[in-house]
Design a protein around this motif. Structure first.
Motif, PDB file in Angstrom:
ATOM      1  N   ARG A   8       1.503 -11.818  12.478  1.00 51.92           N
ATOM      2  CA  ARG A   8       0.668 -11.626  11.380  1.00 51.92           C
ATOM      3  C   ARG A   8       1.821 -10.947  10.196  1.00 51.92           C
ATOM      4  O   ARG A   8       2.899 -10.524  10.693  1.00 51.92           O
ATOM      5  CB  ARG A   8      -0.251 -10.357  11.858  1.00 51.92           C
ATOM      6  N   THR A   9       1.412 -11.082   8.956  1.00 50.84           N
ATOM      7  CA  THR A   9       2.197 -10.389   7.953  1.00 50.84           C
ATOM      8  C   THR A   9       1.327  -9.029   7.523  1.00 50.84           C
ATOM      9  O   THR A   9       0.340  -8.981   7.404  1.00 50.84           O
ATOM     10  CB  THR A   9       2.063 -11.388   6.767  1.00 50.84           C
ATOM     11  N   ILE A  10       2.546  -8.203   7.560  1.00 50.98           N
ATOM     12  CA  ILE A  10       2.166  -6.610   7.145  1.00 50.98           C
ATOM     13  C   ILE A  10       2.095  -6.494   5.645  1.00 50.98           C
ATOM     14  O   ILE A  10       3.390  -6.843   5.146  1.00 50.98           O
ATOM     15  CB  ILE A  10       2.748  -5.776   8.137  1.00 50.98           C
ATOM     16  N   THR A  11       1.198  -5.885   4.797  1.00 48.47           N
ATOM     17  CA  THR A  11       1.589  -5.626   3.656  1.00 48.47           C
ATOM     18  C   THR A  11       1.402  -3.992   3.614  1.00 48.47           C
ATOM     19  O   THR A  11       0.628  -3.271   4.214  1.00 48.47           O
ATOM     20  CB  THR A  11       0.168  -5.686   2.579  1.00 48.47           C
ATOM     21  N   ILE A  12       2.705  -3.522   3.058  1.00 48.18           N
ATOM     22  CA  ILE A  12       2.875  -1.971   2.970  1.00 48.18           C
ATOM     23  C   ILE A  12       2.780  -1.622   1.529  1.00 48.18           C
ATOM     24  O   ILE A  12       3.143  -2.342   0.488  1.00 48.18           O
ATOM     25  CB  ILE A  12       4.638  -1.667   3.379  1.00 48.18           C
ATOM     26  N   GLN A  13       1.760  -0.589   1.458  1.00 48.96           N
ATOM     27  CA  GLN A  13       1.623   0.118   0.332  1.00 48.96           C
ATOM     28  C   GLN A  13       1.495   1.553   0.371  1.00 48.96           C
ATOM     29  O   GLN A  13       1.160   2.136   1.536  1.00 48.96           O
ATOM     30  CB  GLN A  13       0.328  -0.424  -0.281  1.00 48.96           C
ATOM     31  N   PHE A  14       2.193   2.449  -0.553  1.00 46.57           N
ATOM     32  CA  PHE A  14       2.075   3.841  -0.290  1.00 46.57           C
ATOM     33  C   PHE A  14       1.063   4.547  -0.981  1.00 46.57           C
ATOM     34  O   PHE A  14       0.554   3.956  -2.067  1.00 46.57           O
ATOM     35  CB  PHE A  14       3.411   4.457  -0.768  1.00 46.57           C
ATOM     36  N   ALA A  15       0.384   5.485  -0.393  1.00 45.14           N
ATOM     37  CA  ALA A  15      -0.867   6.079  -0.845  1.00 45.14           C
ATOM     38  C   ALA A  15      -0.555   6.800  -2.283  1.00 45.14           C
ATOM     39  O   ALA A  15       0.776   7.290  -2.617  1.00 45.14           O
ATOM     40  CB  ALA A  15      -1.169   7.307   0.173  1.00 45.14           C
ATOM     41  N   GLU A  16      -1.623   7.079  -3.104  1.00 46.24           N
ATOM     42  CA  GLU A  16      -1.394   7.736  -4.329  1.00 46.24           C
ATOM     43  C   GLU A  16      -0.937   8.864  -4.063  1.00 46.24           C
ATOM     44  O   GLU A  16      -1.193   9.584  -3.058  1.00 46.24           O
ATOM     45  CB  GLU A  16      -2.765   7.872  -5.104  1.00 46.24           C
ATOM     46  N   GLY A  17       0.083   9.370  -4.899  1.00 50.17           N
ATOM     47  CA  GLY A  17       0.883  10.825  -4.522  1.00 50.17           C
ATOM     48  C   GLY A  17       2.144  10.760  -4.005  1.00 50.17           C
ATOM     49  O   GLY A  17       2.801  11.546  -4.042  1.00 50.17           O
ATOM     50  N   HIS A  18       2.177   9.607  -3.047  1.00 53.98           N
ATOM     51  CA  HIS A  18       3.545   9.402  -2.409  1.00 53.98           C
ATOM     52  C   HIS A  18       4.541   9.103  -3.298  1.00 53.98           C
ATOM     53  O   HIS A  18       4.429   8.724  -4.341  1.00 53.98           O
ATOM     54  CB  HIS A  18       3.391   8.292  -1.432  1.00 53.98           C
ATOM     55  N   GLN A  19       5.960   9.232  -3.074  1.00 54.37           N
ATOM     56  CA  GLN A  19       6.867   9.298  -3.966  1.00 54.37           C
ATOM     57  C   GLN A  19       7.353   7.915  -4.498  1.00 54.37           C
ATOM     58  O   GLN A  19       7.905   7.752  -5.540  1.00 54.37           O
ATOM     59  CB  GLN A  19       8.193  10.082  -3.631  1.00 54.37           C
ATOM     60  N   TYR A  20       6.712   7.151  -3.630  1.00 51.32           N
ATOM     61  CA  TYR A  20       7.069   5.620  -3.548  1.00 51.32           C
ATOM     62  C   TYR A  20       5.918   4.793  -3.937  1.00 51.32           C
ATOM     63  O   TYR A  20       5.851   3.626  -3.747  1.00 51.32           O
ATOM     64  CB  TYR A  20       7.859   5.035  -2.590  1.00 51.32           C
TER      65      TYR A  20
END
Length: 134
Positions: A8-20
């Motif tokens: 599988r391919t994993i999509t990484i996203q950071f939650a709102e408020g995270h520094q990135y």
């Protein structure tokens, strides 16, 4: 007709408020054998930080990172070396977390239950102990 069990391919996203927040990457997962070798579950030593970062760079499919001039940073080992080390380490850590379970920076979907207490009545421990003793 069989099931094609590709990695599988994993999509990484950071939650709102995270520094990135806003950074996004797509990274291929691993086969079970690769995972065991990387973690040492195969009886080996497992990977150190440098080997783990190298594996991350080899699995990196794409990302939306740009340099200070707004030019896209290539999703390669060389591109990783030109980006902020904290951001790259956070992306790599989130990838590892996603491989072993849930990415802690993933927000829960809006349809996720609120985690209210179970409607099933609790069994008093005395009654449970008595039933186990008989």
């Amino acid at each position: 007709m069989g099931y094609k069990a590709g990695v599988r391919t994993i999509t990484i996203q950071f939650a709102e408020g995270h520094q990135y927040y806003g950074a996004e990457a797509r990274v291929r997962g691993m086969t079970l054998g690769e995972y065991w070798a990387a973690t040492g579950l195969d009886g080996g030593e497992g990977e150190d930080t440098a080997a783990s970062m190298d594996r991350f760079s080899q699995r990196l499919v794409s990302w939306n990172l740009e340099d200070d001039d707004g030019k896209p940073i290539p999703a390669t080992a060389e591109g990783m070396q030109s980006a902020d080390q904290g951001l790259i380490r956070s992306l790599q850590s989130a990838w590892l977390q996603a491989l072993i379970g849930v990415h802690t920076n993933d927000p829960l979907p809006q349809s996720s239950p609120s985690g209210e207490p179970s409607l099933v009545e609790s069994i008093p421990t005395e009654a449970l102990s008595e039933s186990l003793a008989s």
